[in-house]
Design a protein around this motif. Structure first.
Motif, PDB file in Angstrom:
ATOM      1  N   ALA A   5      11.045  -1.594   3.557  1.00 42.30           N
ATOM      2  CA  ALA A   5      12.172  -0.768   3.106  1.00 42.30           C
ATOM      3  C   ALA A   5      12.050  -0.440   1.618  1.00 42.30           C
ATOM      4  O   ALA A   5      12.276   0.705   1.194  1.00 42.30           O
ATOM      5  CB  ALA A   5      13.489  -1.489   3.386  1.00 42.30           C
ATOM      6  N   LYS A   6      11.689  -1.435   0.820  1.00 37.98           N
ATOM      7  CA  LYS A   6      11.510  -1.198  -0.620  1.00 37.98           C
ATOM      8  C   LYS A   6      10.435  -0.146  -0.872  1.00 37.98           C
ATOM      9  O   LYS A   6      10.572   0.711  -1.759  1.00 37.98           O
ATOM     10  CB  LYS A   6      11.144  -2.508  -1.319  1.00 37.98           C
ATOM     11  N   SER A  39      19.006   5.884   3.732  1.00 39.46           N
ATOM     12  CA  SER A  39      20.165   6.596   3.153  1.00 39.46           C
ATOM     13  C   SER A  39      19.818   7.283   1.838  1.00 39.46           C
ATOM     14  O   SER A  39      20.456   8.273   1.456  1.00 39.46           O
ATOM     15  CB  SER A  39      21.333   5.623   2.944  1.00 39.46           C
ATOM     16  N   VAL A  40      18.818   6.761   1.131  1.00 33.24           N
ATOM     17  CA  VAL A  40      18.429   7.392  -0.143  1.00 33.24           C
ATOM     18  C   VAL A  40      17.163   8.207  -0.008  1.00 33.24           C
ATOM     19  O   VAL A  40      16.727   8.854  -0.966  1.00 33.24           O
ATOM     20  CB  VAL A  40      18.248   6.340  -1.247  1.00 33.24           C
ATOM     21  N   ASN A  41      16.566   8.199   1.181  1.00 32.49           N
ATOM     22  CA  ASN A  41      15.327   8.942   1.398  1.00 32.49           C
ATOM     23  C   ASN A  41      15.605  10.435   1.365  1.00 32.49           C
ATOM     24  O   ASN A  41      16.486  10.947   2.080  1.00 32.49           O
ATOM     25  CB  ASN A  41      14.713   8.546   2.754  1.00 32.49           C
ATOM     26  N   THR A  42      14.875  11.179   0.543  1.00 30.61           N
ATOM     27  CA  THR A  42      15.097  12.611   0.433  1.00 30.61           C
ATOM     28  C   THR A  42      13.793  13.370   0.635  1.00 30.61           C
ATOM     29  O   THR A  42      13.732  14.551   0.406  1.00 30.61           O
ATOM     30  CB  THR A  42      15.684  12.962  -0.963  1.00 30.61           C
ATOM     31  N   ALA A  63       0.828  -1.209   0.000  1.00 32.19           N
ATOM     32  CA  ALA A  63       0.000   0.000   0.000  1.00 32.19           C
ATOM     33  C   ALA A  63       0.861   1.257   0.000  1.00 32.19           C
ATOM     34  O   ALA A  63       0.550   2.244  -0.687  1.00 32.19           O
ATOM     35  CB  ALA A  63      -0.928  -0.001   1.221  1.00 32.19           C
ATOM     36  N   LEU A  64       1.947   1.222   0.756  1.00 34.23           N
ATOM     37  CA  LEU A  64       2.818   2.400   0.846  1.00 34.23           C
ATOM     38  C   LEU A  64       3.513   2.709  -0.480  1.00 34.23           C
ATOM     39  O   LEU A  64       3.924   3.849  -0.716  1.00 34.23           O
ATOM     40  CB  LEU A  64       3.870   2.192   1.947  1.00 34.23           C
ATOM     41  N   VAL A 112      10.386   4.338  -2.615  1.00 33.44           N
ATOM     42  CA  VAL A 112       9.561   4.961  -3.658  1.00 33.44           C
ATOM     43  C   VAL A 112       8.484   5.893  -3.103  1.00 33.44           C
ATOM     44  O   VAL A 112       7.970   6.757  -3.823  1.00 33.44           O
ATOM     45  CB  VAL A 112       8.905   3.896  -4.566  1.00 33.44           C
ATOM     46  N   ASN A 113       8.159   5.724  -1.816  1.00 33.47           N
ATOM     47  CA  ASN A 113       7.155   6.598  -1.206  1.00 33.47           C
ATOM     48  C   ASN A 113       7.758   7.978  -0.960  1.00 33.47           C
ATOM     49  O   ASN A 113       8.849   8.104  -0.405  1.00 33.47           O
ATOM     50  CB  ASN A 113       6.682   5.981   0.115  1.00 33.47           C
TER      51      ASN A 113
END
Length: 244
Positions: free
Chosen positions: A195-196, A241-244, A169-170, A200-201
């Protein structure tokens, strides 16, 4: 008093042993009252009949935006009545249903409401024995919901299967900003899927994964199945680490 009140906007009646008769009287008043915007009836044993009366009140009420009814012994039938009412209610934005033994059927009823609701922005479903099937129903609803910003699903025994459903859902939900999944026995592979989803969220700002089994051990450090497995935690750290 609540029937004729023209000034009071908020009332907290939690922990008052109100009981079924008192709950039904309050529900009747809420169906008429046109001023109150916030009511807290939590920790009163109102039980199913009073819960159903509250559902009927929500169909008629046009002012209440916040309703807290945690631990009032609703059960699944009353939950269905409230869920149906929320599909027609145009003003309530927050409802607290924690600890009401909704079970799978109550969870499914709430899920149907979340599919169509354009008003509700926050819901607490903590400790309602939803399990994995209930989580799957809620997750399907979150995939199409366009309004809900906060959902609390802690302590529902949703397990890894339920955790993966929420992760799905996320991946597609574009409105949720806060999700609570604490104490749900989510294991490492569930952590990997969450985590996956986080990679993309682009809207979620807060997720609670405390008291799960993301490394395959419980919070006492004892293995719950197999050996210690850091894959879930590593995946979550990588996502961060890739979350922006």
């Amino acid at each position: 008093v609540l029937v004729h009140n023209k000034m009071l906007k908020s009332i907290d009646l939690s922990n008052n042993q109100i009981g079924k008769e008192g709950g039904e009287a309050i529900a009747k008043a809420l169906s008429i009252n046109s001023v109150l915007t916030s009511v807290n009836l939590s920790y009163n044993e109102l039980e199913a009949e009073a819960g159903k009366a509250l559902g009927k009140a929500l169909r008629a009420n046009t002012k209440l935006t916040n309703l807290e009814i945690a631990y009032i012994k609703l059960g699944s039938d009353a939950a269905k009545e409230i869920a149906d009412a929320l599909q027609v209610n145009k003003v309530l934005t927050n409802i607290d249903l924690e600890g009401n033994k909704l079970g799978l059927e109550g969870g499914k009823a709430i899920a149907e409401t979340l599919k169509v609701s354009k008003v509700l922005t926050s819901i607490d479903l903590t400790e309602n024995n939803l399990r994995s099937e209930g989580a799957k129903a809620i997750a399907d609803a979150l995939g199409v919901n366009v309004a809900l910003k906060i959902i609390k699903l802690g302590n529902n025994q949703i397990g890894t299967k339920g955790g993966k459903a929420i992760a799905d859902a996320l991946r597609v939900n574009t409105v949720l900003t806060e999700v609570n999944l604490h104490n749900n026995s989510i294991r490492p592979d569930g952590g990997v899927e969450i985590a996956k989803a986080l990679t993309v969220n682009t809207v979620l700002t807060n997720i609670n994964l405390s008291f799960n089994k993301l490394t395959g051990v419980d919070y006492f450090g004892k293995p719950t199945a197999g050996e210690y497995d850091a894959s879930g935690i590593k995946a979550l750290l990588s996502a961060i680490s890739v979350n922006t």
